[in-house]
Design an enzyme around this catalytic site. Structure first.
Site, mmCIF file in Angstrom:
data_model
loop_
_atom_site.group_PDB
_atom_site.id
_atom_site.type_symbol
_atom_site.label_atom_id
_atom_site.label_comp_id
_atom_site.label_asym_id
_atom_site.label_seq_id
_atom_site.Cartn_x
_atom_site.Cartn_y
_atom_site.Cartn_z
ATOM 1 N N ASP A 49 0.467 -1.140 0.026
ATOM 2 C CA ASP A 49 -0.206 -0.215 -0.022
ATOM 3 C C ASP A 49 1.319 1.436 0.111
ATOM 4 O OD1 ASP A 49 -2.180 1.311 0.891
ATOM 5 O OD2 ASP A 49 -1.945 1.839 2.494
ATOM 6 N N ASP A 51 -0.370 5.443 0.876
ATOM 7 C CA ASP A 51 -0.859 5.651 1.592
ATOM 8 C C ASP A 51 -0.590 5.778 3.652
ATOM 9 O OD1 ASP A 51 -1.211 8.418 0.132
ATOM 10 O OD2 ASP A 51 -2.981 7.437 -0.234
ATOM 11 N N GLU A 96 -14.007 3.859 8.675
ATOM 12 C CA GLU A 96 -12.700 3.030 8.295
ATOM 13 C C GLU A 96 -12.675 2.762 9.184
ATOM 14 O OE1 GLU A 96 -8.800 3.674 6.313
ATOM 15 O OE2 GLU A 96 -10.581 5.621 5.375
ATOM 16 N N LYS A 213 -9.290 -3.993 -3.457
ATOM 17 C CA LYS A 213 -8.066 -4.096 -4.009
ATOM 18 C C LYS A 213 -7.565 -5.364 -4.409
ATOM 19 C CE LYS A 213 -5.580 -0.816 -1.335
ATOM 20 N NZ LYS A 213 -4.586 -0.134 -0.743
ATOM 21 N N ASP A 238 -1.610 -1.262 5.988
ATOM 22 C CA ASP A 238 -2.017 -0.169 7.222
ATOM 23 C C ASP A 238 -3.387 -0.513 7.623
ATOM 24 O OD1 ASP A 238 -3.173 2.578 6.817
ATOM 25 O OD2 ASP A 238 -2.349 1.582 4.933
#
Length: 299
Positions: A49, A51, A96, A213, A238
Site C-alpha cells: 500500500d 498512504d 473506516e 483491492k 496499514d
C-alpha cells in the site's frame, strides 16, 4: 495486551525484537522467512500500500497528508471544496477504522466516500502541470529508511507493486521527488484523466478504494502473470483491506504480511494480530522491512 515472546526470530532479525513489534506466531514468521531466503530473491516480489504504509502517518505530532490530502490542501482546491472534503473525512474516516463494523458494512460507505470526493475534485479544474508544486509544498513524507528500502529492491531487481486507493498521479510524484521511482516500481491506483489543455476532467477506469483491492488485483492479472516465477510475496499495508492485494499472484507459495498500525492501536490490535504476521505499532520507519530484506539478501 502483552507482547508475545519472540523466540529464535529475534536472533535471525534483531529488529523484530523492537518494542513496536507484535507477532501472533513468531515461529511461523521464522519458518516463512527461512523458506523465502532459501528460495532466493529471484522468487520474491513486494506488494505494498502507499498512504500511511510507505508514507508516514505523522511527524513531530502532526498528521502527514495522504495523496488525496495533498490535493485537498493545495492552492488548486477552493475553500468551499476543502470544507466539503473535510466534512466527508470527518464522517467516513471514523467508519473506516471502526473495528466493530464488518468489511461488508463498510464497503458501500467507502465507495460513497471515494465517489463523492472524486466528484468534488473533478469540479476544481485541477491542472496536471501544478501537481509537482502541490507535492513540493506539502508535508508528505516517506517513512524513515525509505531510500534503503527502494534502493535495495531495485539493486536486486525485486519488483515492487504499489497498490493504492489514493491518487496515482500524486503518489508517483511523491516517489519521483524522493528520487526512488526506479524501473522495478509499478503502480496500480486511481489516475486522473486530463484534456488536451492539461485540465482534469475525470478519473480513469474503475474506482479503487480501500476494500476492493482484491478485485483490482484480479483485474490486473496481466501484471502478476509476468511475475509468475515470483511466488513469494512480502506484503505491506496499514488496513485490513490491504490484506487481499496479493490475491492476483499465480501459484503463490509464501506470503509474509506486515501491517503498520498507526491509529487507535489498543482498539484495533486484536484484529491486526489475527490478520498480519507482523504488526508494527506507531512505527514511522522502514526499519523492520529493511531488516527483513537484509536477511533475505544475505548469503
Amino acid at each position: 495486551m502483552q507482547r508475545p515472546v519472540i523466540r529464535i526470530t529475534c536472533k535471525m532479525i534483531p529488529a523484530l525484537g523492537n518494542t513496536s513489534v507484535r507477532m501472533r506466531d513468531p515461529q511461523r514468521v521464522e519458518e516463512t522467512l527461512r523458506c523465502m531466503q532459501k528460495a532466493g530473491l529471484n522468487t520474491l516480489q513486494v506488494i505494498s500500500d502507499f498512504d500511511m504504509t510507505l508514507t508516514r502517518f505523522a511527524h513531530n505530532g502532526k498528521r502527514c497528508p495522504t495523496s488525496h490530502n495533498i490535493l485537498e490542501i493545495s492552492k488548486m482546491i477552493s475553500a468551499e471544496c476543502k470544507e466539503k472534503l473535510k466534512v466527508l473525512l470527518d464522517k467516513y474516516y471514523p467508519i473506516e477504522i471502526d473495528s466493530s463494523r464488518t468489511i461488508e458494512e463498510k464497503l458501500p460507505l467507502m465507495v460513497e466516500w471515494w465517489t463523492r470526493a472524486h466528484e468534488l475534485m473533478m469540479q476544481q479544474k485541477i491542472r496536471k502541470d501544478q501537481l509537482t508544486l502541490a507535492v513540493q509544498e506539502s508535508d508528505a513524507m516517506l517513512r524513515e529508511g525509505y531510500q534503503e528500502f527502494f534502493d535495495c529492491l531495485n539493486q536486486h531487481s525485486v519488483p515492487l507493486l504499489i497498490f493504492s486507493a489514493g491518487l496515482g498521479d500524486v503518489l508517483e510524484e511523491v516517489v519521483r521527488q524522493a528520487g526512488v521511482f526506479h524501473p522495478n516500481v509499478k503502480v496500480i491506483s486511481n489516475y486522473m484523466d486530463f484534456d488536451e489543455t492539461g485540465v482534469m476532467t475525470a478519473f480513469k477506469g474503475e474506482l479503487i478504494h480501500i476494500y476492493n483491492k482484491r478485485e483490482g488485483a484480479l483485474l490486473n492479472t496481466g501484471h502478476f502473470e509476468e511475475l509468475r516465477s515470483r511466488p513469494n510475496v512480502l506484503l505491506l499495508g496499514d488496513s485490513l483491506g490491504d490484506l487481499t492485494m496479493a490475491d492476483g499472484v499465480q501459484e503463490v507459495e509464501e506470503v509474509l504480511k506486515i501491517g503498520f498500525l498507526n491509529d487507535k492501536v489498543d482498539e484495533r490490535l486484536p484484529s491486526y494480530l489475527n490478520s498480519y504476521d507482523i504488526v508494527l505499532l506507531e512505527d514511522e520507519t522502514m526499519e523492520v522491512p529493511n531488516a527483513i530484506l537484509d536477511f533475505l539478501v544475505a548469503d
